[in-house]
Design an enzyme around this catalytic site. Structure first.
Site, PDB file in Angstrom:
ATOM      1  N   GLU A  60      56.261  44.571   7.413  1.00 53.76           N
ATOM      2  CA  GLU A  60      56.374  43.143   7.105  1.00 53.76           C
ATOM      3  C   GLU A  60      55.306  42.338   7.828  1.00 53.76           C
ATOM      4  O   GLU A  60      54.743  41.398   7.278  1.00 53.76           O
ATOM      5  CB  GLU A  60      57.759  42.602   7.442  1.00 53.76           C
ATOM      6  CG  GLU A  60      57.884  41.140   7.066  1.00 53.76           C
ATOM      7  CD  GLU A  60      59.290  40.689   6.731  1.00 53.76           C
ATOM      8  OE1 GLU A  60      59.432  39.518   6.403  1.00 53.76           O
ATOM      9  OE2 GLU A  60      60.235  41.500   6.795  1.00 53.76           O
ATOM     10  N   THR A  61      54.997  42.726   9.053  1.00 55.06           N
ATOM     11  CA  THR A  61      53.942  42.037   9.802  1.00 55.06           C
ATOM     12  C   THR A  61      52.604  42.163   9.075  1.00 55.06           C
ATOM     13  O   THR A  61      51.894  41.172   8.876  1.00 55.06           O
ATOM     14  CB  THR A  61      53.844  42.610  11.228  1.00 55.06           C
ATOM     15  OG1 THR A  61      55.095  42.415  11.894  1.00 55.06           O
ATOM     16  CG2 THR A  61      52.730  41.937  12.016  1.00 55.06           C
TER      17      THR A  61
END
Length: 135
Positions: A60-61
């Protein structure tokens, strides 16, 4: 290749965030591709294996950073969907995530993220979609 000064900006922007606590270090960043590494140690579940949630945090980062670069400085990227398949475990060293843009539109950006161990073996495959909106 990303300018080292730009990578320092990404690292500084993540100070005090989950990405910093997980030990995520950016290696390369553009709207098309984002690469970072994360230690296995400190991100494990009770059996000593890399926690599946840690792989998802890395994915997600990376997808969010790519989408934010794609969106530009006047807009923000917010994750609206993520999925992950865990293929194998990692027990030591670092894992590396590579996010590759699948779609970059005006309102949505999607990335495929492959997380590999130090031997280049696939640990996790993830896909994230971000909505792009004004701040």
């Amino acid at each position: 290749m990303t300018n080292p000064e730009d990578l320092a900006v990404f690292d500084a922007a993540h100070k005090g965030t989950l990405a910093e606590r997980m030990g995520i270090e950016f290696v390369e960043a553009s709207a098309e591709r984002v690469v970072a590494r994360m230690p296995v140690e400190g991100n494990t579940q009770p059996y000593g294996l890399l926690h599946g949630g840690a792989s998802v945090v890395l994915a997600e980062t990376l997808g969010s950073v790519g989408a934010a670069i794609h969106a530009g400085p006047e807009r923000i990227a917010v994750g609206i969907e993520i999925n992950a398949t865990h293929h194998r475990s990692a027990t030591s060293g670092h894992v590396t995530g590579v996010a590759t843009r699948l779609h970059g539109g005006r309102t949505l950006a999607s990335y495929e993220v492959k997380v590999t161990d130090e031997q280049g073996r696939l640990v996790c495959t993830s896909r994230i979609t971000c909505i792009l909106r004004d701040q």
